[in-house]
Design an enzyme around this catalytic site. Structure first.
Site, PDB file in Angstrom:
ATOM      1  N   HIS A 270     -62.890  15.517 -71.018  1.00 16.10           N
ATOM      2  CA  HIS A 270     -63.280  16.900 -71.311  1.00 16.10           C
ATOM      3  C   HIS A 270     -64.792  17.068 -71.359  1.00 16.10           C
ATOM      4  CE1 HIS A 270     -59.160  18.277 -72.980  1.00 16.10           C
ATOM      5  NE2 HIS A 270     -59.307  18.542 -71.695  1.00 16.10           N
TER       6      HIS A 270
ATOM      7  N   GLU B 113     -56.230  20.775 -43.022  1.00 18.20           N
ATOM      8  CA  GLU B 113     -56.329  19.851 -44.159  1.00 18.20           C
ATOM      9  C   GLU B 113     -55.593  18.544 -43.903  1.00 18.20           C
ATOM     10  OE1 GLU B 113     -56.342  22.148 -48.165  1.00 18.20           O
ATOM     11  OE2 GLU B 113     -54.745  23.004 -46.951  1.00 18.20           O
TER      12      GLU B 113
ATOM     13  N   ASP C 199     -58.892  18.045 -49.020  1.00 17.44           N
ATOM     14  CA  ASP C 199     -57.640  17.394 -48.651  1.00 17.44           C
ATOM     15  C   ASP C 199     -57.774  16.608 -47.365  1.00 17.44           C
ATOM     16  OD1 ASP C 199     -55.607  17.740 -50.601  1.00 17.44           O
ATOM     17  OD2 ASP C 199     -55.758  19.893 -50.246  1.00 17.44           O
TER      18      ASP C 199
ATOM     19  N   CYS D 215     -64.070  25.479 -45.897  1.00 19.75           N
ATOM     20  CA  CYS D 215     -63.975  26.032 -47.252  1.00 19.75           C
ATOM     21  C   CYS D 215     -63.778  24.938 -48.298  1.00 19.75           C
ATOM     22  CB  CYS D 215     -62.865  27.070 -47.346  1.00 19.75           C
ATOM     23  SG  CYS D 215     -61.239  26.387 -46.984  1.00 19.75           S
TER      24      CYS D 215
END
Ligand code: PEP
Ligand code: MG
Length: 833
Positions: A457, A694, A718, A765
Site C-alpha cells: 500500500h 494485445e 498485455d 494505449c
C-alpha cells in the site's frame, strides 16, 4: 447438556499451550487447550465424535463431539510441510469414532528429524460456545487418561440451533487466490448481517466469519474444503448465504500458480554499504530526487504489561480505537481513490471484532490496553508473515500500522516525521501507510525502505503522491547516516549515498532539465501537436472516470484513446444496467468537451474479477476467459454495453474498441452484434469499431484484422506480458518486463505494416505511450496516436514536437535490431531530437 470430558489422545507429557513455540497456538488464535509432547506414535480420539476434517497433509484432525464441541489435534509444528510423509490415516471425514479409536499414526523418528517440533496441540476451537473448566497439567499421561473437561458457555443450547449446538456445511473454495483480504472483508460484511455466531473452519484453524483479519489468517487456498458453521436463530440462513457467496467464487474463480514470496518480510540481514556507495532496490514509484537522508527509526512504543483495572483499560482501548477511526475517516474524506481504498481496508481491520475480542480477553486477564492490543495484533501479524503468501504478507504493513496508531493514541505520543526539513529522503526499515500520509509531501523528495514490496500500500500511495520510491533495498540501507546526501533514481533502481561532486552535478543537471522540460511542456500543453516535419500526431489520455476525463482536458489531451469501462463493472454485486452505463459514458464524453472518446468494451477476467460473472476455475487466468472472450461468452452484457455507448450524444464522438482479440472471428462477432443493435436503435450512421492489439496472434495477423477493423490500438501492457511470457503483475519480473524489448517492438512493427496495407491508423494505449524514451521509436514504426497517462500528456506532446519523422524511422529500424531492452533504451538516450 452435561459437560464433556476429553481423554488424552496420545501418550506423552502435558504442557500448557503457552509453551508451544508457535504464536498461532500459544496466543490461542485457534482455540484453547493443552499441548502434548508425544512419547508414542498413534493419535487416538479423545471422545466420541464425528471426524469433520482430516488435513490433506495428514498431520491434523478435527472432530466434532455430540454436544457441538470442536476439537483440533495438530501433530507437531509446521508438519504440513512434510506433505503427508511419515503419516498414516486410519479414519475418513464424516466417520463416527469412539473415544480411544485410532485416528493417525506417525513416524516419531522421522518427525523428530524433519519437523520443527513434535509438540502436539489439542485445542477446542469453538470457544465462543465452550469453555475449559478443568485441565490436567505438567505430567505424563497415557492414552485414555483424563485430559480436560469442557462446559458449554451459559450451560444451555443456543436458540434455534440443533441438538449439537452448531450446524455446518462443507464448502470447496473455488476462488483463484483463496480467501485473501478482499473476499475476507466481503465474507465478514455478509456475516455481520446475521445474529448467528458464524465461523469458518479450515483444517487446522478456525475464525469468526465476522472477522476479516481472522478469516484472512486462515490462509484458505483454492481447492480447500472448509466448514461454514453457525449457531443461533438465523444460523441456517447465515450458512446458506456465506456458503453460496464462497461457492459462487466471488468473481475470482480461476486459480493461479502460487507465487513465491516476493516481498521482503524477514528483518534485513545487517550488511555493509557497498564501496561505490550505490545501493540497489526495487522500483515502487518512479522519478529522480536529490536530498538528505532522514532516518525514520520508528522508535519502539513502550507499553506496560500490567493493567490498572479491567474497566479502566477497556475504556482506554475503546477511546484510542475511536481516535484512530476518526482520524482515518477524516483522511479518507480528503484523499484520492488510492488513499480511500487503503484507508477503507484499515477501517475494516480496525473494526474487526476478533481483534477487539482478543485484546479484551487479555485485558480481562489483567493486562494493560496497550499490551493487549499489541499482543492481539501481533498474533495475526505472525500468522500472516508465516503463510509465505506475498499478498497476505504485504498486508502485514497495514496491521502493524494500526497497531502503532492505536498505541500512539493510547500513549498520546505524536507521529514521527511530522516536521521534516525540505528535500528529505526518508529511509526506513519499513514505512507504514499512515507514516507516509502523515508527512508533508512538499518536504519529502523521496523514500527508500530496506524491506517491503512494490505492490504494498505504501508503494501505491507513493506513486499517487508523485514521490519517487525504492523498496527492498536490504539491510545496508540502515547503515546510511542521517543527513547524508543521496541521489534516488527510482527508475534505474539505485540509491547513491554521499555521491562525489561529478555524480552530484550530473544528477542536479538531470533534475533541473527534467523540471524545466516539465514546466515548458506544461506551458505548451494546449498547443497543437505536429512533428518538426509537419506530421500530425494525436496525443490522447487514458481515462477510467469523469475525474480522469477532466484531468485529460486540463493537461491538453486531444481526446481519450482508451476509456477502461471496468470502473463501472468491478466491486459490485450486479452489473450496471444500460441507463447507468449510458449516463456515465455521456458524462465522460461531455467532460471531454466533444473531443474523441474511444470506449473499450468490458475487459474483465484475468486479474480483474467481477463477482456476478462466475468464470469457471482456470489454471491460467491470464490465458483464460478475459476481454472479448468474456463478452462473447455472456453476449447480453456486450449488447447492453453497446446500446449504452450508442446512446451517447453526439453520435460520432465515441468509437468502440475491443480488448484481447486473438482472431478475426471475434471482431466479426462483435461487429455483427453492433450492427444488430444499430438496427434495433434505428441508427444508420457509421460507428467506428477498432481492435486492441494485445496478443501476439493479433499482432502477426494485423493485416487480416485491419482489413475489417476501423483502427488498431496496441495495448503494450498485455502485449509485452504475452510476448515475453512474463506475468505483468509479478514483482519479481517487474524489472525485466520492458515493452521496449526488441521482440515487442517487432510485434508493433508488424502491426503497423499490417494496418498500412489497409490504410488504417495505429495507436498505442498501453504504458509504452507514456514512456518518453519510446516516443520517437513508436513514431518511427508508424504509430500516429498515443494515449498516455493524463499527467504526462504535456511532455509527450513536447517530445513529439521535437522530433522529425525521418530520424525517427531510422532510429526505429536500428531499435528492431538491438538484442535487449537495455540496448534499445541506450539507443534512444543517444538519439537527438
Ligand atoms: C494494455 O494491455 O496495454 C492495456 C492498455 O490494457 P489494460 O492495461 O487495461 O489491460
Ligand atoms: Mg490490456
Amino acid at each position: 447438556m452435561s459437560n464433556l470430558v476429553l481423554t488424552a489422545p496420545l501418550k506423552g507429557w502435558i504442557a500448557p499451550l503457552d509453551e508451544t513455540p508457535d504464536a498461532v497456538f500459544a496466543e490461542r488464535m485457534l482455540g484453547d487447550g493443552l499441548a502434548i509432547d508425544p512419547l508414542d506414535s498413534t493419535l487416538h480420539a479423545p471422545c466420541d465424535a464425528v471426524v469433520t476434517t482430516v488435513h490433506r497433509a495428514r498431520h491434523a484432525v478435527t472432530l466434532r463431539a455430540a454436544n457441538g464441541a470442536e476439537i483440533l489435534m495438530h501433530v507437531g509444528l509446521e508438519t504440513v510441510a512434510l506433505n503427508g510423509e511419515g503419516f498414516s490415516v486410519f479414519v475418513k471425514e464424516g466417520q463416527t469414532v469412539k473415544a480411544g479409536d485410532r485416528l493417525l499414526g506417525f513416524d516419531l523418528d522421522l518427525l523428530a528429524q524433519k519437523a520443527r517440533s513434535l509438540i502436539t496441540p489439542v485445542v477446542v476451537t469453538n470457544l465462543d460456545a465452550f469453555e475449559i473448566i478443568r485441565r490436567d497439567q505438567d505430567r505424563e499421561l497415557g492414552v485414555g487418561d483424563f485430559l480436560m473437561e469442557l462446559s458449554r458457555i451459559g450451560g444451555a443450547e443456543m436458540a434455534g440451533s440443533t441438538a449439537e449446538g452448531e450446524i455446518g456445511r462443507a464448502v470447496v473454495v473455488p476462488l483463484a487466490h483463496g480467501i485473501h483480504a478482499r473476499p475476507a472483508a466481503r465474507i465478514a460484511e455478509t456475516a455481520r448481517k446475521f445474529v448467528a455466531e458464524i465461523a469458518l473452519a479450515a483444517v487446522n484453524r478456525r475464525a469468526s466469519a465476522k472477522s476479516p483479519v481472522g478469516v484472512m489468517s486462515l490462509a484458505i487456498r483454492h481447492g480447500d474444503t472448509i466448514q461454514v458453521v453457525a449457531s443461533g436463530v438465523d444460523a441456517e440462513a447465515a450458512i446458506a448465504a456465506i456458503s453460496e457467496l464462497i461457492e459462487g467464487g466471488m468473481g475470482e474463480g480461476a486459480p493461479v500458480a502460487v507465487q513465491a514470496l516476493a516481498v521482503t518480510v524477514e528483518p534485513p540481514a545487517p550488511a555493509e554499504l557497498p564501496r561505490d556507495g550505490v545501493l540497489k532496490g526495487v522500483l515502487a514509484a518512479p522519478g529522480l530526487a536529490i536530498g538528505k537522508a532522514v532516518r525514520l527509526a520508528s522508535a519502539d512504543i513502550v507499553v506496560r504489561e500490567e493493567g490498572q483495572g479491567v474497566a479502566h483499560e477497556e475504556a482506554a482501548l475503546l477511546a484510542a480505537i475511536e481516535i484512530v477511526r476518526q482520524r482515518i475517516e477524516r483522511n479518507a474524506a480528503k484523499g484520492d481513490k488510492a488513499r480511500k481504498a487503503i484507508l477503507g481496508a484499515h477501517l475494516a481491520f480496525l473494526e474487526d471484532p476478533e481483534l477487539a475480542a482478543g485484546a479484551r480477553r487479555l485485558i480481562g486477564e489483567g493486562k494493560s490496553a496497550g499490551f493487549a492490543w499489541r499482543k492481539a495484533v501481533g498474533g495475526y501479524v505472525e500468522a500472516l508473515r508465516g503463510l509465505g503468501d506475498r499478498r497476505l504478507a504485504e498486508r502485514v504493513d497495514d496491521l502493524v500500522d494500526l497497531e502503532r496508531q492505536v498505541l500512539r493514541a493510547l500513549t498520546g505520543e505524536e507521529d514521527e516525521g511530522a516536521a521534516l526539513p525540505p528535500g528529505s529522503i526518508l529511509l526506513a526499515d519499513e514505512l507504514l501507510p499512515s507514516q507516509l500520509m502523515g508527512v508533508d509531501p512538499a518536504a519529502v523528495a523521496g523514500f527508500a525502505t530496506a524491506r517491503g514490496g512494490p505492490t504494498s500500500h505504501v508503494a501505491i500511495l507513493a506513486a499517487a503522491m508523485g514521490i519517487p520510491a525504492l523498496v527492498a533495498v536490504g539491510g545496508a540501507l540502515l547503515k546510511v547516516k542521517d543527513g547524508a546526501t543521496l541521489i534516488l533514481d527510482a527508475d534505474s533502481g539505485t540509491l547513491r549515498v554521499a555521491p562525489d561532486a561529478p555524480a552530484l552535478e550530473a544528477a542536479q543537471t538531470a533534475l533541473a532539465q527534467r523540471q524545466q522540460r516539465k514546466a515548458a511542456a506544461q506551458a505548451a500543453a494546449h498547443d497543437p501537436c505536429v512533428t518538426k516535419d509537419g506530421v500530425r500526431i494525436e496525443v490522447f489520455a487514458n481515462t477510467g472516470s469523469i475525474g480522469d476525463a477532466l484531468a485529460a482536458v486540463t493537461n491538453g489531451a486531444e481526446g481519450s484513446g482508451l476509456l477502461r469501462t471496468e470502473f463501472l463493472f468491478l466491486d459490485r454485486e450486479t452489473p450496471p444496467d444500460e441507463d447507468e452505463q449510458a449516463r456515465q459514458y455521456q458524462a465522460i464524453a461531455s467532460a471531454l468537451d466533444g473531443k474523441p472518446l474511444i470506449i473499450r468494451t468490458l475487459d474483465v477476467g484475468g486479474d480483474k474479477a467481477a463477482p456476478y460473472l462466475p468464470i469457471p476455475a482456470e489454471e491460467n487466468p491470464a490465458l483464460g476467459l478475459r476481454g472479448v472472450r468474456v463478452s462473447l461468452w455472456r453476449p447480453h452484457l456486450l449488447k447492453t454495453q453497446l446500446r449504452a455507448i450508442l446512446r451517447v450524444k453526439p453520435l460520432g464522438q465515441c468509437k468502440i474498441m475491443v480488448p484481447m482479440v486473438a482472431s478475426l472471428d471475434e471482431l466479426r462477432a462483435v461487429r455483427a452484434m453492433l450492427e444488430e443493435v444499430k438496427r434495433e436503435m434505428g441508427i444508420v450512421e457509421r460507428v467506428e469499431l477498432g481492435v486492441m492489439i494485445e496478443t501476439p496472434a493479433a499482432a502477426v495477423t494485423a493485416d487480416l484484422i485491419a482489413a475489417e477493423a476501423d483502427f488498431l490500438s496496441i495495448g503494450t501492457n498485455d502485449l509485452t506480458q504475452y510476448v515475453l511470457a512474463m506475468d505483468r503483475g509479478n514483482p519479481e519480473l517487474a524489472a525485466r518486463i520492458d515493452a521496449l524489448h526488441p521482440a515487442v517492438l517487432r510485434m508493433i512493427d508488424q502491426t503497423c505494416k499490417g494496418a498500412a496495407r489497409h490504410h488504417r491508423w495505429v495507436g498505442v494505449c498501453g504504458g509504452l505511450a507514456s514512456d518518453l524514451a519510446a516516443t520517437p521509436i513508436l513514431l518511427g514504426l508508424g504509430v500516429t496516436e498515443l494515449s498516455c497517462t493524463a499527467s504526462i500528456t504535456p511532455e509527450v506532446k513536447a517530445r513529439v514536437r521535437s522530433l522529425s519523422l525521418d530520424a525517427c524511422r531510422d532510429l526505429a529500424a536500428r531499435a528492431l535490431d538491438q538484442t535487449s531492452p537495455e540496448a534499445v533504451r541506450a539507443l534512444s538516450k543517444s538519439f537527438g531530437a
